[in-house]
Design a protein around this motif. Structure first.
Motif, PDB file in Angstrom:
ATOM      1  N   ARG A 131       1.640  -1.402   7.148  1.00  0.00           N
ATOM      2  CA  ARG A 131       0.403  -1.704   7.852  1.00  0.00           C
ATOM      3  C   ARG A 131      -0.642  -0.668   7.467  1.00  0.00           C
ATOM      4  O   ARG A 131      -0.295   0.427   6.992  1.00  0.00           O
ATOM      5  CB  ARG A 131       0.599  -1.696   9.371  1.00  0.00           C
ATOM      6  N   PHE A 132      -1.907  -0.999   7.671  1.00  0.00           N
ATOM      7  CA  PHE A 132      -2.982  -0.055   7.397  1.00  0.00           C
ATOM      8  C   PHE A 132      -3.176   0.821   8.634  1.00  0.00           C
ATOM      9  O   PHE A 132      -3.672   0.356   9.651  1.00  0.00           O
ATOM     10  CB  PHE A 132      -4.278  -0.806   7.064  1.00  0.00           C
ATOM     11  N   VAL A 133      -2.740   2.066   8.556  1.00  0.00           N
ATOM     12  CA  VAL A 133      -2.857   2.962   9.698  1.00  0.00           C
ATOM     13  C   VAL A 133      -4.291   3.474   9.813  1.00  0.00           C
ATOM     14  O   VAL A 133      -5.037   3.529   8.834  1.00  0.00           O
ATOM     15  CB  VAL A 133      -1.889   4.153   9.571  1.00  0.00           C
ATOM     16  N   ASP A 134      -4.662   3.840  11.026  1.00  0.00           N
ATOM     17  CA  ASP A 134      -5.940   4.501  11.264  1.00  0.00           C
ATOM     18  C   ASP A 134      -5.713   5.991  11.048  1.00  0.00           C
ATOM     19  O   ASP A 134      -5.107   6.660  11.881  1.00  0.00           O
ATOM     20  CB  ASP A 134      -6.423   4.212  12.691  1.00  0.00           C
ATOM     21  N   LEU A 135      -6.202   6.513   9.941  1.00  0.00           N
ATOM     22  CA  LEU A 135      -5.881   7.887   9.562  1.00  0.00           C
ATOM     23  C   LEU A 135      -6.357   8.886  10.602  1.00  0.00           C
ATOM     24  O   LEU A 135      -5.631   9.822  10.961  1.00  0.00           O
ATOM     25  CB  LEU A 135      -6.496   8.217   8.195  1.00  0.00           C
ATOM     26  N   VAL A 136      -7.577   8.714  11.095  1.00  0.00           N
ATOM     27  CA  VAL A 136      -8.129   9.661  12.050  1.00  0.00           C
ATOM     28  C   VAL A 136      -7.418   9.551  13.392  1.00  0.00           C
ATOM     29  O   VAL A 136      -7.010  10.548  13.992  1.00  0.00           O
ATOM     30  CB  VAL A 136      -9.644   9.445  12.211  1.00  0.00           C
ATOM     31  N   GLU A 137      -7.247   8.332  13.878  1.00  0.00           N
ATOM     32  CA  GLU A 137      -6.636   8.101  15.185  1.00  0.00           C
ATOM     33  C   GLU A 137      -5.191   8.592  15.226  1.00  0.00           C
ATOM     34  O   GLU A 137      -4.734   9.135  16.241  1.00  0.00           O
ATOM     35  CB  GLU A 137      -6.683   6.602  15.515  1.00  0.00           C
ATOM     36  N   GLU A 138      -4.454   8.431  14.105  1.00  0.00           N
ATOM     37  CA  GLU A 138      -3.034   8.759  14.099  1.00  0.00           C
ATOM     38  C   GLU A 138      -2.732  10.105  13.446  1.00  0.00           C
ATOM     39  O   GLU A 138      -1.574  10.467  13.264  1.00  0.00           O
ATOM     40  CB  GLU A 138      -2.250   7.633  13.415  1.00  0.00           C
ATOM     41  N   GLY A 139      -3.787  10.840  13.083  1.00  0.00           N
ATOM     42  CA  GLY A 139      -3.597  12.187  12.557  1.00  0.00           C
ATOM     43  C   GLY A 139      -2.944  12.236  11.194  1.00  0.00           C
ATOM     44  O   GLY A 139      -2.223  13.194  10.885  1.00  0.00           O
ATOM     45  N   ILE A 140      -3.193  11.233  10.363  1.00  0.00           N
ATOM     46  CA  ILE A 140      -2.612  11.181   9.022  1.00  0.00           C
ATOM     47  C   ILE A 140      -3.501  11.968   8.056  1.00  0.00           C
ATOM     48  O   ILE A 140      -4.722  11.784   8.034  1.00  0.00           O
ATOM     49  CB  ILE A 140      -2.470   9.722   8.536  1.00  0.00           C
ATOM     50  N   ASP A 141      -2.888  12.829   7.250  1.00  0.00           N
ATOM     51  CA  ASP A 141      -3.652  13.614   6.279  1.00  0.00           C
ATOM     52  C   ASP A 141      -4.020  12.795   5.056  1.00  0.00           C
ATOM     53  O   ASP A 141      -5.129  12.911   4.528  1.00  0.00           O
ATOM     54  CB  ASP A 141      -2.852  14.844   5.848  1.00  0.00           C
ATOM     55  N   VAL A 142      -3.085  11.972   4.581  1.00  0.00           N
ATOM     56  CA  VAL A 142      -3.348  11.158   3.392  1.00  0.00           C
ATOM     57  C   VAL A 142      -2.464   9.914   3.451  1.00  0.00           C
ATOM     58  O   VAL A 142      -1.312   9.977   3.883  1.00  0.00           O
ATOM     59  CB  VAL A 142      -3.075  11.954   2.094  1.00  0.00           C
ATOM     60  N   ALA A 143      -3.033   8.775   3.047  1.00  0.00           N
ATOM     61  CA  ALA A 143      -2.282   7.524   2.977  1.00  0.00           C
ATOM     62  C   ALA A 143      -2.227   7.074   1.523  1.00  0.00           C
ATOM     63  O   ALA A 143      -3.235   7.132   0.806  1.00  0.00           O
ATOM     64  CB  ALA A 143      -2.927   6.444   3.835  1.00  0.00           C
ATOM     65  N   LEU A 144      -1.047   6.649   1.088  1.00  0.00           N
ATOM     66  CA  LEU A 144      -0.881   6.073  -0.240  1.00  0.00           C
ATOM     67  C   LEU A 144      -0.875   4.572  -0.083  1.00  0.00           C
ATOM     68  O   LEU A 144      -0.032   4.019   0.629  1.00  0.00           O
ATOM     69  CB  LEU A 144       0.418   6.548  -0.888  1.00  0.00           C
ATOM     70  N   ARG A 145      -1.822   3.901  -0.721  1.00  0.00           N
ATOM     71  CA  ARG A 145      -1.984   2.461  -0.554  1.00  0.00           C
ATOM     72  C   ARG A 145      -2.087   1.767  -1.904  1.00  0.00           C
ATOM     73  O   ARG A 145      -2.630   2.324  -2.857  1.00  0.00           O
ATOM     74  CB  ARG A 145      -3.243   2.156   0.268  1.00  0.00           C
ATOM     75  N   ILE A 146      -1.550   0.561  -1.949  1.00  0.00           N
ATOM     76  CA  ILE A 146      -1.721  -0.292  -3.124  1.00  0.00           C
ATOM     77  C   ILE A 146      -2.884  -1.209  -2.799  1.00  0.00           C
ATOM     78  O   ILE A 146      -2.735  -2.183  -2.052  1.00  0.00           O
ATOM     79  CB  ILE A 146      -0.442  -1.089  -3.428  1.00  0.00           C
ATOM     80  N   THR A 147      -4.053  -0.885  -3.324  1.00  0.00           N
ATOM     81  CA  THR A 147      -5.244  -1.575  -2.862  1.00  0.00           C
ATOM     82  C   THR A 147      -6.392  -1.394  -3.833  1.00  0.00           C
ATOM     83  O   THR A 147      -6.358  -0.520  -4.699  1.00  0.00           O
ATOM     84  CB  THR A 147      -5.662  -1.041  -1.476  1.00  0.00           C
ATOM     85  N   THR A 148      -7.390  -2.225  -3.674  1.00  0.00           N
ATOM     86  CA  THR A 148      -8.696  -2.012  -4.298  1.00  0.00           C
ATOM     87  C   THR A 148      -9.615  -1.635  -3.151  1.00  0.00           C
ATOM     88  O   THR A 148     -10.276  -2.476  -2.556  1.00  0.00           O
ATOM     89  CB  THR A 148      -9.200  -3.282  -5.004  1.00  0.00           C
ATOM     90  N   LEU A 149      -9.619  -0.348  -2.806  1.00  0.00           N
ATOM     91  CA  LEU A 149     -10.265   0.131  -1.585  1.00  0.00           C
ATOM     92  C   LEU A 149     -11.773  -0.022  -1.640  1.00  0.00           C
ATOM     93  O   LEU A 149     -12.401   0.277  -2.629  1.00  0.00           O
ATOM     94  CB  LEU A 149      -9.920   1.596  -1.359  1.00  0.00           C
ATOM     95  N   ALA A 150     -12.349  -0.497  -0.540  1.00  0.00           N
ATOM     96  CA  ALA A 150     -13.807  -0.601  -0.431  1.00  0.00           C
ATOM     97  C   ALA A 150     -14.239  -0.194   0.970  1.00  0.00           C
ATOM     98  O   ALA A 150     -14.993  -0.877   1.624  1.00  0.00           O
ATOM     99  CB  ALA A 150     -14.253  -2.026  -0.736  1.00  0.00           C
TER     100      ALA A 150
END
Length: 299
Positions: A131-150
């Motif tokens: 799932r796409f986590v909310d980095l700020v809300e969940e305190g994640i430093d970095v997410a590795l995603r397979i995506t074309t991020l926009a």
């Protein structure tokens, strides 16, 4: 200059804390020293910055303007200090990482654990979930995603290309025939992975142009591993990352089709919240992953 900064910092600390006593407790400095620094700053500027009463502390109009600029200046100086420290110090501390489950279990975990071996002062909280986590809300430093991020609220750095292919079991190809163009898949059974950005609109290169083909079939899944299992069971054609499908190519359980018609797909990307200063431990991990996948590419 250092004394000027001490006066400015005292002024900001006192207002942020809501008073001299609270600021003294929070920062381990005497109330008298903080009061002296603020008074000295007002004398230097020739203007009152704070209205002080026994019950309440507030800013004057000049104080409000000065606070806005001073607090911004101090934040930038603190970030500069942290940046220089991170560049010279050994990476240390906890790094919270989010990644897709199948990628993490099969490919990413060895790269992360190699980084930990080289940096014994680092600990990692690796969270594998589709799932796409909310980095700020969940305190994640970095997410590795397979995506074309926009997403303009995040900063992205490409880690590696990830090749995707249309795959099917030999039995399915024998039954429905080998497609010679993406267009033919409109009338063939396909496995739709809803985690893919395009869902059931698959892209192909035809006559030098990228075109979209609407596909459908007996199964919709939200996992590339599940899509692969459906393809292995002969239920339909599926778009799969090569790092998952390759062992089944070698064993003859899957075949790839339309290889020369596949456009460039999403990439493995590191995303992190938009901040002026990226912690050295996070930068070090990202740099390690880039180097790792340069030498061991995701095919």
């Amino acid at each position: 200059m250092s004394q000027d900064l001490s006066r400015i910092r005292a002024f900001v600390q006192v207002f942020d804390a809501g008073g001299f006593s609270a600021a003294a407790r929070q920062h381990g400095r005497s109330k008298a020293l903080l009061s002296k620094y603020v008074t000295d700053l007002e004398d230097y500027l020739g203007v009152r910055l704070m209205n002080r009463t026994t019950r309440k502390l507030g800013l004057t109009e000049a104080g409000e303007a000065y606070y806005r600029e001073a607090s911004q200046l101090l934040m930038q100086l603190d970030e500069l200090d942290a940046t220089i420290s991170d560049q010279t110090a050994e990476p240390r501390g906890l790094v919270r990482v989010s990644a897709p489950r199948n990628l993490g279990e099969t490919t990413l975990a060895p790269a992360v654990f190699s980084f930990m071996q080289s940096n014994p002062m680092i600990s990692v909280d690796l969270r594998l979930e589709d799932r796409f986590v909310d980095l700020v809300e969940e305190g994640i430093d970095v997410a590795l995603r397979i995506t074309t991020l926009a997403d303009s609220s995040l900063i992205a750095r490409k880690i590696s290309d990830i090749k995707h292919l249309v795959c099917a079991s030999p039995e399915l190809v024998a039954k429905h025939g080998m497609p010679t163009s993406g267009e033919e898949l409109r009338n063939m059974p396909c496995i739709v992975d809803t985690n893919m950005p395009s869902h059931n609109s698959w892209r192909f290169i035809e006559d030098g142009k990228v075109m979209s083909v609407h596909v459908s079939g007996p199964a919709r899944v939200n996992s590339p591993v599940a899509a692969m299992q459906a393809a292995l069971h002969g239920l339909g054609f599926a778009v799969l990352p090569v790092y998952l499908a390759e062992p089944h190519f070698a064993a003859g359980r899957l075949v790839s089709v339309l290889e020369d018609r596949m456009p460039e797909g999403p990439s493995l990307t590191a995303v992190y919240p938009h901040r002026r200063h990226l912690a050295g431990k996070v930068r070090a991990l990202i740099d390690h992953l880039v180097h790792w996948f340069e030498t061991q590419p995701l095919r």
